[in-house]
Design an enzyme around this catalytic site. Structure first.
Site, PDB file in Angstrom:
ATOM      1  N   CYS A 113      -7.761 -11.515   6.356  1.00  0.00           N
ATOM      2  CA  CYS A 113      -6.464 -11.697   5.674  1.00  0.00           C
ATOM      3  C   CYS A 113      -6.206 -13.155   5.330  1.00  0.00           C
ATOM      4  O   CYS A 113      -5.280 -13.456   4.580  1.00  0.00           O
ATOM      5  CB  CYS A 113      -5.347 -11.179   6.551  1.00  0.00           C
ATOM      6  N   HIS A 239       1.484 -14.443   5.547  1.00  0.00           N
ATOM      7  CA  HIS A 239       0.688 -13.217   5.404  1.00  0.00           C
ATOM      8  C   HIS A 239       1.564 -12.034   5.823  1.00  0.00           C
ATOM      9  O   HIS A 239       2.258 -12.086   6.841  1.00  0.00           O
ATOM     10  CB  HIS A 239      -0.551 -13.320   6.294  1.00  0.00           C
ATOM     11  N   ASN A 269       0.157  -4.112   4.436  1.00  0.00           N
ATOM     12  CA  ASN A 269      -0.730  -5.266   4.575  1.00  0.00           C
ATOM     13  C   ASN A 269      -1.923  -5.096   3.631  1.00  0.00           C
ATOM     14  O   ASN A 269      -2.786  -4.254   3.879  1.00  0.00           O
ATOM     15  CB  ASN A 269      -1.177  -5.353   6.039  1.00  0.00           C
TER      16      ASN A 269
HETATM   17  N1  ACO Z   1       3.410   6.351  15.061  1.00  0.00           N
HETATM   18  C1  ACO Z   1       3.905   6.691  16.271  1.00  0.00           C
HETATM   19  N2  ACO Z   1       3.429   6.192  17.414  1.00  0.00           N
HETATM   20  C2  ACO Z   1       2.395   5.333  17.339  1.00  0.00           C
HETATM   21  C3  ACO Z   1       1.822   4.948  16.116  1.00  0.00           C
HETATM   22  C4  ACO Z   1       2.371   5.493  14.951  1.00  0.00           C
HETATM   23  N3  ACO Z   1       1.910   5.180  13.732  1.00  0.00           N
HETATM   24  N4  ACO Z   1       0.836   4.080  16.364  1.00  0.00           N
HETATM   25  C5  ACO Z   1       0.773   3.913  17.696  1.00  0.00           C
HETATM   26  N5  ACO Z   1       1.714   4.686  18.290  1.00  0.00           N
HETATM   27  C6  ACO Z   1       2.002   4.839  19.696  1.00  0.00           C
HETATM   28  C7  ACO Z   1       0.837   4.467  20.575  1.00  0.00           C
HETATM   29  O1  ACO Z   1      -0.065   5.548  20.693  1.00  0.00           O
HETATM   30  C8  ACO Z   1       1.527   4.165  21.879  1.00  0.00           C
HETATM   31  O2  ACO Z   1       1.819   5.371  22.516  1.00  0.00           O
HETATM   32  P1  ACO Z   1       1.704   5.502  24.135  1.00  0.00           P
HETATM   33  O3  ACO Z   1       2.689   4.501  24.661  1.00  0.00           O
HETATM   34  O4  ACO Z   1       2.050   6.923  24.366  1.00  0.00           O
HETATM   35  O5  ACO Z   1       0.280   5.150  24.432  1.00  0.00           O
HETATM   36  C9  ACO Z   1       2.860   3.544  21.436  1.00  0.00           C
HETATM   37  O6  ACO Z   1       3.043   3.941  20.067  1.00  0.00           O
HETATM   38  C10 ACO Z   1       2.895   2.047  21.511  1.00  0.00           C
HETATM   39  O7  ACO Z   1       1.706   1.546  20.913  1.00  0.00           O
HETATM   40  P2  ACO Z   1       1.446   0.023  20.796  1.00  0.00           P
HETATM   41  O8  ACO Z   1       0.105  -0.198  20.192  1.00  0.00           O
HETATM   42  O9  ACO Z   1       1.751  -0.626  22.105  1.00  0.00           O
HETATM   43  O10 ACO Z   1       2.580  -0.378  19.754  1.00  0.00           O
HETATM   44  P3  ACO Z   1       3.019  -1.825  19.312  1.00  0.00           P
HETATM   45  O11 ACO Z   1       4.445  -2.019  19.576  1.00  0.00           O
HETATM   46  O12 ACO Z   1       2.047  -2.867  19.782  1.00  0.00           O
HETATM   47  O13 ACO Z   1       2.870  -1.717  17.739  1.00  0.00           O
HETATM   48  C11 ACO Z   1       1.384  -2.376  16.006  1.00  0.00           C
HETATM   49  C12 ACO Z   1       1.606  -1.455  17.174  1.00  0.00           C
HETATM   50  C13 ACO Z   1       2.428  -2.094  14.960  1.00  0.00           C
HETATM   51  C14 ACO Z   1       0.000  -2.133  15.434  1.00  0.00           C
HETATM   52  C15 ACO Z   1       1.517  -3.855  16.503  1.00  0.00           C
HETATM   53  O14 ACO Z   1       0.707  -4.053  17.632  1.00  0.00           O
HETATM   54  C16 ACO Z   1       1.126  -4.816  15.455  1.00  0.00           C
HETATM   55  O15 ACO Z   1       1.733  -4.892  14.410  1.00  0.00           O
HETATM   56  N6  ACO Z   1       0.129  -5.652  15.717  1.00  0.00           N
HETATM   57  C17 ACO Z   1      -0.346  -6.592  14.761  1.00  0.00           C
HETATM   58  C18 ACO Z   1      -1.188  -5.853  13.849  1.00  0.00           C
HETATM   59  C19 ACO Z   1      -1.470  -6.643  12.660  1.00  0.00           C
HETATM   60  O16 ACO Z   1      -0.715  -7.497  12.282  1.00  0.00           O
HETATM   61  N7  ACO Z   1      -2.604  -6.312  12.094  1.00  0.00           N
HETATM   62  C20 ACO Z   1      -3.068  -6.886  10.970  1.00  0.00           C
HETATM   63  C21 ACO Z   1      -3.174  -8.367  11.127  1.00  0.00           C
HETATM   64  S1  ACO Z   1      -4.678  -9.018  10.736  1.00  0.00           S
HETATM   65  C22 ACO Z   1      -4.893  -8.526   9.299  1.00  0.00           C
HETATM   66  O17 ACO Z   1      -3.951  -8.556   8.568  1.00  0.00           O
HETATM   67  C23 ACO Z   1      -6.186  -7.959   8.895  1.00  0.00           C
END
Ligand code: ACO
Length: 320
Positions: A113, A239, A269
């Protein structure tokens, strides 16, 4: 040291809009979860557009707005991790379509990214040694092609799209930049051809943590290099990975969130596409005034990060 001047921008998004409700038909998720955790409401997934088509459309717009022709382009870089072909490069396909000159090198750059910021830095270094005055820089992805549509933790985050900019180097450009890498294969990865599992994989919390460690520190270093304060910056262009990351960065820097441009709600994204797409939207809306300070902040797979702090310059009618 040479800085860059952005002379024209363009963008191209696939026509097909996929809402959170659409994704909830396929995986166990819902609009409320996606909006509250990421800020994303919809994204574009290509149904028939190729990355070449999106890249060429955005490039044509950027060249038109810059007032330059194919014959003026001395360097063509495409930042992407989802090219139409492994070889020839995405940039070579753009080169062919736009009939760029043969003494204009064209190549792809893979920095996740952060790719567009790496492309700008590469252009600043290379362009003075090229035969023609302008570089065509494209950041774009068809991430829908490498995302597992049955994995709710990734399919909700990403989208397709491309943005482009025509730049030139200028001794008078106020331009400060920074790139970095923290080699890490596990946080965010997609295998090469023939390797499996074939999709993009991500440790969301690790990437989130990485962004909060690196992006505010990078912003502070850029301000220090330029001798500016955070309040001197008119626009922050981050980003677009997650609204919560942007809000946390703004809070850590003690900058009002209104100074951070965001369009993640509409596109998700688009990886290397987010920053040039945002710049083009902002230019189209007339948000940039000559003399304003703009800070672009990127991070992504690699893990990589990169930033550019520059003063928006008025484009002369006839560039030379
Ligand atoms: N819908 C519903 N529930 C979900 C989903 C979804 N789409 N995805 C995950 N969950 C659940 C998980 O299974 C988990 O359930 P559990 O507690 O029963 O195990 C719960 O939600 C919490 O999951 P987490 O992964 O802890 O959720 P978090 O608050 O960390 O959010 C997210 C996840 C949105 C991916 C976050 O970590 C994030 O944004 N991280 C950065 C990601 C990012 O920016 N990526 C790209 C950057 S680099 C690039 O751009 C290439």
């Amino acid at each position: 040291m040479n800085g860059l001047q952005i002379l024209g921008t363009g963008r191209a998004l696939p026509a097909h809009v996929v809402t959170n409700h659409d994704l909830a038909q396929r995986v166990d998720t819902n609009d409320e979860w996606i909006v509250s955790r990421t800020g994303i409401r919809e994204r574009r997934f290509s149904q028939k557009e190729t990355l070449t088509e999106l890249a060429v459309t955005s490039a044509r717009l950027a060249m038109e707005r810059a007032g330059v022709t194919s014959q003026d382009i001395g360097l063509c870089i495409t930042a992407t991790v989802s090219p139409d072909y492994i070889t020839p490069s995405q940039a070579c396909l753009v080169h062919q379509q736009l009939q760029l000159p043969e003494d204009c090198p064209a190549f792809d750059l893979s920095a996740g990214c952060t790719g567009f910021l790496y492309a700008m830095e590469t252009a600043a270094a290379m362009l003075p040694r090229m035969n023609r005055p302008y570089a065509l820089l494209i950041g774009g992805e068809l991430l829908s092609r490498i995302v597992d549509m049955d994995d709710r933790s990734t399919c909700i985050l990403f989208g397709d799209g491309a943005g482009a900019a025509v730049v030139k180097t200028s001794e008078h450009a106020n331009w400060y930049s920074l790139l970095g890498t923290r080699g890490n294969q596990e946080a965010l990865w997609a295998p090469g051809p023939g390797n499996s599992p074939a999709y993009l994989h991500m440790n969301g919390q690790e990437v989130f943590q990485f962004a909060l460690e690196t992006v505010p520190a990078m912003a502070r270093t850029l301000l220090e290099k330029a001798g500016l304060s955070k309040d001197d910056v008119d626009w922050y262009v981050p980003h677009q990975a997650n609204h919560r990351i942007v809000a946390s960065v703004a809070k850590r820097l003690k900058v009002p969130l209104e100074k951070f441009y965001e369009n993640i709600e509409r596109y998700g994204n688009t990886s290397a596409g987010t920053i040039p797409i945002a710049l083009d939207e902002m230019a189209e809306q007339g948000l940039f005034q000559p003399g304003q300070w703009v800070m672009c902040l990127g991070f992504g797979a690699g893990l990589t990060w990169g930033g550019a702090l520059f003063q928006w310059q008025e484009k002369k009618e006839k560039e030379s």
